[in-house]
Design an enzyme around this catalytic site. Structure first.
Site, PDB file in Angstrom:
ATOM      1  N   ASP A  22       0.860  -1.188   0.000  1.00 39.50           N
ATOM      2  CA  ASP A  22       0.000   0.000   0.000  1.00 39.50           C
ATOM      3  C   ASP A  22       0.898   1.240   0.000  1.00 39.50           C
ATOM      4  O   ASP A  22       1.707   1.427   0.900  1.00 39.50           O
ATOM      5  CB  ASP A  22      -0.897  -0.020   1.243  1.00 39.50           C
ATOM      6  CG  ASP A  22      -1.972   1.057   1.211  1.00 39.50           C
ATOM      7  OD1 ASP A  22      -3.064   0.819   1.718  1.00 39.50           O
ATOM      8  OD2 ASP A  22      -1.702   2.160   0.684  1.00 39.50           O
ATOM      9  N   ASP A 132      -3.721   2.168  -5.310  1.00 45.04           N
ATOM     10  CA  ASP A 132      -2.394   2.148  -4.659  1.00 45.04           C
ATOM     11  C   ASP A 132      -2.183   0.925  -3.774  1.00 45.04           C
ATOM     12  O   ASP A 132      -1.310   0.934  -2.915  1.00 45.04           O
ATOM     13  CB  ASP A 132      -2.188   3.428  -3.845  1.00 45.04           C
ATOM     14  CG  ASP A 132      -2.811   3.381  -2.461  1.00 45.04           C
ATOM     15  OD1 ASP A 132      -3.867   2.736  -2.308  1.00 45.04           O
ATOM     16  OD2 ASP A 132      -2.235   3.983  -1.539  1.00 45.04           O
ATOM     17  N   GLU A 133      -2.978  -0.129  -3.987  1.00 44.29           N
ATOM     18  CA  GLU A 133      -2.966  -1.234  -3.030  1.00 44.29           C
ATOM     19  C   GLU A 133      -3.137  -2.564  -3.752  1.00 44.29           C
ATOM     20  O   GLU A 133      -3.973  -2.681  -4.642  1.00 44.29           O
ATOM     21  CB  GLU A 133      -4.158  -0.982  -2.096  1.00 44.29           C
ATOM     22  CG  GLU A 133      -4.268  -1.889  -0.942  1.00 44.29           C
ATOM     23  CD  GLU A 133      -5.569  -1.634  -0.174  1.00 44.29           C
ATOM     24  OE1 GLU A 133      -6.211  -0.583  -0.368  1.00 44.29           O
ATOM     25  OE2 GLU A 133      -5.934  -2.519   0.603  1.00 44.29           O
TER      26      GLU A 133
HETATM   27  N1  DCP Z   1      -8.618   8.449  -1.243  1.00 44.05           N
HETATM   28  C1  DCP Z   1      -9.665   9.352  -1.423  1.00 44.05           C
HETATM   29  N2  DCP Z   1     -10.610   9.505  -0.438  1.00 44.05           N
HETATM   30  C2  DCP Z   1     -10.542   8.810   0.709  1.00 44.05           C
HETATM   31  C3  DCP Z   1      -9.501   7.876   0.902  1.00 44.05           C
HETATM   32  C4  DCP Z   1      -8.549   7.725  -0.106  1.00 44.05           C
HETATM   33  O1  DCP Z   1      -9.735   9.989  -2.463  1.00 44.05           O
HETATM   34  N3  DCP Z   1     -11.467   8.987   1.659  1.00 44.05           N
HETATM   35  C5  DCP Z   1      -7.606   8.332  -2.293  1.00 44.05           C
HETATM   36  C6  DCP Z   1      -6.435   9.204  -1.949  1.00 44.05           C
HETATM   37  C7  DCP Z   1      -5.389   8.260  -1.466  1.00 44.05           C
HETATM   38  C8  DCP Z   1      -5.683   7.017  -2.254  1.00 44.05           C
HETATM   39  O2  DCP Z   1      -7.098   7.004  -2.411  1.00 44.05           O
HETATM   40  O3  DCP Z   1      -4.068   8.766  -1.702  1.00 44.05           O
HETATM   41  C9  DCP Z   1      -5.229   5.747  -1.584  1.00 44.05           C
HETATM   42  O4  DCP Z   1      -5.941   5.529  -0.370  1.00 44.05           O
HETATM   43  P1  DCP Z   1      -5.249   5.044   0.950  1.00 44.05           P
HETATM   44  O5  DCP Z   1      -6.339   4.681   1.891  1.00 44.05           O
HETATM   45  O6  DCP Z   1      -4.206   4.033   0.663  1.00 44.05           O
HETATM   46  O7  DCP Z   1      -4.602   6.351   1.549  1.00 44.05           O
HETATM   47  P2  DCP Z   1      -3.191   6.979   1.274  1.00 44.05           P
HETATM   48  O8  DCP Z   1      -2.399   6.194   0.304  1.00 44.05           O
HETATM   49  O9  DCP Z   1      -3.373   8.405   0.928  1.00 44.05           O
HETATM   50  O10 DCP Z   1      -2.533   6.943   2.721  1.00 44.05           O
HETATM   51  P3  DCP Z   1      -1.858   5.712   3.465  1.00 44.05           P
HETATM   52  O11 DCP Z   1      -0.434   6.118   3.653  1.00 44.05           O
HETATM   53  O12 DCP Z   1      -2.591   5.628   4.749  1.00 44.05           O
HETATM   54  O13 DCP Z   1      -2.003   4.493   2.611  1.00 44.05           O
HETATM   55 MG    MG Z   2      -2.133   4.124   0.504  1.00 45.01          MG
END
Ligand code: DCP
Ligand code: MG
Length: 431
Positions: A22, A132-133
């Site tokens: 992730d 991203d996962e």
């Molecule tokens: N995303 C979004 N709205 C949300 C959650 C996520 O648009 N409520 C989008 C933005 C994130 C992407 O999806 O960058 C990936 O989600 P993740 O939950 O993996 O969150 P991040 O990658 O940003 O943070 P982490 O470091 O916790 O994985």
């Molecule tokens: Mg992420």
């Protein structure tokens, strides 16, 4: 799966090595890759946000911005209170500032594609669950002694070749790997070998478990269940009666158990077609005719997806809602429309003379893309050659997620050489 088990005891799926990857603050990481001046700074990416405006919501924030209370789904206006815009902050502002960017999905997809190419290079089976996962099954590539080296090299490649950081979790199944990758974010690498699963999970707060959302967590806490260890030793029957099947699933996850195979997204577990009569009928001819049409639809869909099936089933609904399902498992995967027709008619026989309102046909226990080898050792006269291949699945129909027990497969395995399938008819839920 073994029985109750002692803490740390093998769970039965210790042969699998699963990675969960992730990316850290993905959208913000992409913005930083494009504009390296943002490295190490609070970055906020806004959905429905335009440069200089205060509307929209936070899609994600860099970890530096999270330190100031900015988080996903928050209104941009609220984020701006915590982190004024760097571009327009007054010269005498000496507090922290944020760098705001609008979402640019096309760019994030490009970055995601680069990561995906690396993932497919190191694993035979990749399940991409979001931009991203992904889960990777690397069982055939490494053992537990060397998986950390593989995970480290994967992280390094994502960092050096793509320019973003990812957290990686390794476990004997998807649920443990997912918890492990979240455990030490950002830039985390947590390896949980099979013998350490229970002790790794036990102290974690329940909301860190896969499948426990905020609402469930609140209810569990109200019942005195605070940690995964508490949940693991909770009464399964009580969890199931409170939360339904999900109660059993989260109980399993708390105990480090998860038998789901890592499967590429878009590969359904079953394919089914259903059709209702305008008026309920007891004409068995009409029932058979309708079943054959449904069988044809289903086998055409299976052929289009290059799917082989091992289990063939029907659903017969008597008015008003009396749902009956019957199915038969074969000795091996086949793609044989004629066989489906004959099994379907055979299964239907017991309903002759019954009044029927609705019918369904389903093939399940699917495998993909093995057409050239699989059917021939199971049945003679397989008519599957030459069907189209469509690896890119559309919407998943009739994906029920219920696994067929392997006991059936073993039992029918003994009949391999026989021409006519001997199956067991069982009552299962046709979702
Ligand atoms: N995303 C979004 N709205 C949300 C959650 C996520 O648009 N409520 C989008 C933005 C994130 C992407 O999806 O960058 C990936 O989600 P993740 O939950 O993996 O969150 P991040 O990658 O940003 O943070 P982490 O470091 O916790 O994985
Ligand atoms: Mg992420």
């Amino acid at each position: 799966m073994s029985g109750a088990g002692l803490p740390g005891a093998p769970t039965g799926d210790e042969k699998r090595v699963v990675l969960h990857v992730d990316v850290d603050c993905f959208y913000a990481a992409c913005e930083r890759r494009r504009d390296p001046a943002l490295r190490g700074k609070p970055v906020v990416v806004g959905m429905g946000y335009e440069a200089g405006a205060a509307h929209g919501a936070v899609a994600t924030a860099s970890y530096e911005a999270r330190e100031h209370g900015v988080e996903s789904a928050q209104p941009i206006s609220q984020a701006l209170e915590a982190l004024p815009r760097a571009a327009t902050a007054p010269a005498d502002h000496d507090g922290p500032v944020g760098h705001y960017r609008p979402v640019d999905m096309a760019y994030y997809r490009e970055v995601s594609d680069e990561i995906r190419a690396i993932l497919h290079g190191i694993a035979d089976v990749v399940r991409e669950v979001s931009i991203d996962e992904a889960y990777l099954d690397v069982t055939d590539r490494v053992g537990w002694h060397s998986v950390e080296i593989l995970a480290r090299s994967l992280k390094r490649r994502i960092d050096e070749e793509v320019g973003v950081t990812a957290s990686v979790g390794v476990g004997p199944n998807m649920s443990v790997a997912k918890v492990a990758s979240d455990h030490d974010k950002p830039d985390g690498l947590v390896v949980v070998p099979p013998g350490e699963v229970r002790e790794f999970l036990a102290p974690l707060p329940i909301d860190e478990l896969h499948g426990v959302g905020p609402v469930t967590a609140r209810e569990l806490r109200a019942a005195g269940i605070e940690t995964a260890g508490d949940l693991a030793s909770a009464d399964r029957g009580a969890l199931v009666s409170r939360f339904g099947a999900r109660g059993g699933t989260i109980h399993d996850h708390a105990r480090g158990r998860d038998s789901r195979p890592v499967e590429p997204v878009g590969k359904p577990k079953s394919l089914s077609s259903e059709s209702a009569f305008t008026e309920a009928t007891d004409a068995f001819d009409a029932v058979c005719e309708r079943l054959l049409r449904l069988a044809e639809e289903v086998t055409e869909r299976a052929a289009a997806r290059d799917a082989l099936y091992k289990t063939i089933g029907i659903k017969v609904v008597r008015p008003p809602f009396d749902v009956n399902t019957r199915e038969r498992s074969l000795s091996g995967p086949v793609a044989d429309p004629d066989l489906v027709e004959s099994v379907v008619l055979d299964l239907a026989e017991e309903f002759e003379g019954e009044t029927v309102r609705k019918l369904g046909v389903r093939v399940s226990n699917l495998t993909f893309g093995e057409r050239t080898q699989a059917p021939l050792d199971a049945w003679e006269g397989d008519g599957s050659a030459g069907a189209g291949v469509d690896a890119d699945d559309g919407p998943i129909d009739g994906d029920d997620g219920s696994g067929q027990s392997t006991r059936d497969d073993e039992r029918f395995g003994r009949d391999r050489a026989t021409r006519v399938p001997r199956g067991q008819t069982s009552i299962v839920d046709f979702t």
